[in-house]
Design a protein around this motif. Sequence first.
Motif, mmCIF file in Angstrom:
data_model
loop_
_atom_site.group_PDB
_atom_site.id
_atom_site.type_symbol
_atom_site.label_atom_id
_atom_site.label_comp_id
_atom_site.label_asym_id
_atom_site.label_seq_id
_atom_site.Cartn_x
_atom_site.Cartn_y
_atom_site.Cartn_z
ATOM 1 N N ASN A 1 48.250 43.017 24.548
ATOM 2 C CA ASN A 1 47.370 41.862 24.766
ATOM 3 C C ASN A 1 47.752 40.689 23.862
ATOM 4 N N THR A 2 49.052 40.602 23.548
ATOM 5 C CA THR A 2 49.596 39.552 22.669
ATOM 6 C C THR A 2 48.907 39.591 21.308
ATOM 7 N N GLY A 3 48.558 40.791 20.866
ATOM 8 C CA GLY A 3 47.938 40.965 19.553
ATOM 9 C C GLY A 3 46.506 40.507 19.484
ATOM 10 N N GLN A 4 45.915 40.139 20.616
ATOM 11 C CA GLN A 4 44.547 39.600 20.631
ATOM 12 C C GLN A 4 43.535 40.720 20.871
ATOM 13 N N ASN B 1 38.807 37.868 24.540
ATOM 14 C CA ASN B 1 40.018 38.696 24.607
ATOM 15 C C ASN B 1 39.917 39.841 25.625
ATOM 16 N N PHE B 2 38.718 40.410 25.797
ATOM 17 C CA PHE B 2 38.470 41.417 26.842
ATOM 18 C C PHE B 2 37.124 41.094 27.488
ATOM 19 N N PRO B 3 37.028 39.977 28.172
ATOM 20 C CA PRO B 3 35.713 39.498 28.623
ATOM 21 C C PRO B 3 35.009 40.425 29.592
ATOM 22 N N SER C 1 32.450 33.929 26.601
ATOM 23 C CA SER C 1 33.159 32.876 25.892
ATOM 24 C C SER C 1 33.441 31.709 26.824
ATOM 25 N N GLU C 2 33.437 30.510 26.252
ATOM 26 C CA GLU C 2 33.772 29.319 27.028
ATOM 27 C C GLU C 2 35.237 29.313 27.474
ATOM 28 N N ARG C 3 36.033 30.234 26.926
ATOM 29 C CA ARG C 3 37.434 30.318 27.340
ATOM 30 C C ARG C 3 37.643 31.254 28.534
ATOM 31 N N THR C 4 36.645 32.089 28.831
ATOM 32 C CA THR C 4 36.812 33.062 29.914
ATOM 33 C C THR C 4 35.545 33.208 30.756
#
Length: 489
Positions: free
Chosen positions: A276-279, A150-152, A175-178
């Motif tokens: 941050n879209t609630g993230q 969310n805040f990489p 994270s594997e997402r960022t």
Amino acid sequence: MKTLHNYISGTWMSSRGETFLDLVNPTTEKTIAQFPAGSADDVNAAVVAAVGAQAVWSEVPVADRVAMIESWADQIMEHAGEIAELQCQEMGKPVRLGRSFIEGGAAALKSGAAEALSYPFKQTVDLPNGSQTQILRRPVGVAGVVIPWNFPVAMTLSALGPLLAAGNTVVVKPSERTPMATARLFELLDEVKLPDGVVNLVLGDSRAGQPLVSHPQVDLIHFTGSVATGRQVGAEAGRLLHRSVLELGGKDPVIVDADVDPVATAHAVAAGAFLNTGQICTSMERIYVHTDVADRFIDALVSAAETYTMGDGFHDSTVLGPLVSEQQRQIVHRHVEDALTRGATVRTGGEVPDRTGYFYPATVLTDVDESMLVMTEETFGPIAPVVIVSSFEEALERAADSTYGLAATVYSETPEHITEASRLPAGVVWVNQWQGGGPECIYEPARSSGMGATGSTASFDAATRPVSVHIAPAPKSPATETTAETAMQ
């Protein structure tokens, strides 16, 4: 298509594993890069490099270590816009918002490192009979830093300042997402003279995270993420008798007292719920508002929510980017649907939009209670559930009734209520300003939200191990002592 690699001992290296993962842009739903899934061999190579560099790095004078870290921070600051664009592509955060947090992260890297210049790495206590005790704070060794999506960038940088300035070396696993924006941070090291192996980057999912957490030569794990994974990390660190700092999930409450401006407060709460879209781990996920101001507050909150326009984060008009993945959107919508089946009312939002991208609108729910998932489990989406209470005492009681304890926010002008609010079971309590405070802040999450104090000197306490060295006069035998009287005979 871009292919990402690991950064080990100052060199970009291909993974020793054979599996690669796709990185999907949550706005377009298209694959934008590939990166290694991770392997134990990748992790071991990075840890070996960090171990080899640690002794040399810890002998570098503190002022020189700080200067090198500050130089890296300056490079990141210069490239903040570019990094924000990469971050937008991989997790959807609007570029303008992302840039502000990246700049904040670079500032935190610099200020966190600079704290080392005044930190008491050595204290001396003089004792009777000429003896002395020295209290030395030595680096723990190798730190494994596991960062969420969310805040990489900001969270990586805020963690690294004290760890590196204290003389530790690090292995970062984003994270594997960022992975993309984090990798760019390491590319900027080409302009900095950090010794090889001081900072290392290993990409992947649990196939990289699990070997890092369980590696016998990793002395400290700094983990930010979910409660479920945090429990596993803490258990593994305990098994190895390694230190761990865990910042986990939250279900943060906000209390709106009867004596505040309900319209102004509603707009502040909207930011706390939808940014941050609630993230955000400290997003406002439970809102308790006094009945005297409830109607005006809810109306203003709905109006504010409807200004949070969804769109591509590259557009300046976008306030609400997509959620990071379809899986996350399903979790958010499941919480909303569960609330509706149990009697909640949607005041705005609450529907999955018919468009490309993992978008979800800013949503306000009323008539909610603690039987609903949206009030008990971390939602991590742009959802604002509102509960009307009859007194400040009721709000305090309900706010404290949670398994989480990350942060809490209270809006009040009553001194007695502000004093009572400070007793909420949370690592941070903000009064009349969400995300308030400065670099001097020290906190430790409560309950299942984590363990280990961080911030200011506490981050250096976590990054060092105290050693006491007692020095007394050397023993002398009376039979061999020469006195002034015998010497004259």
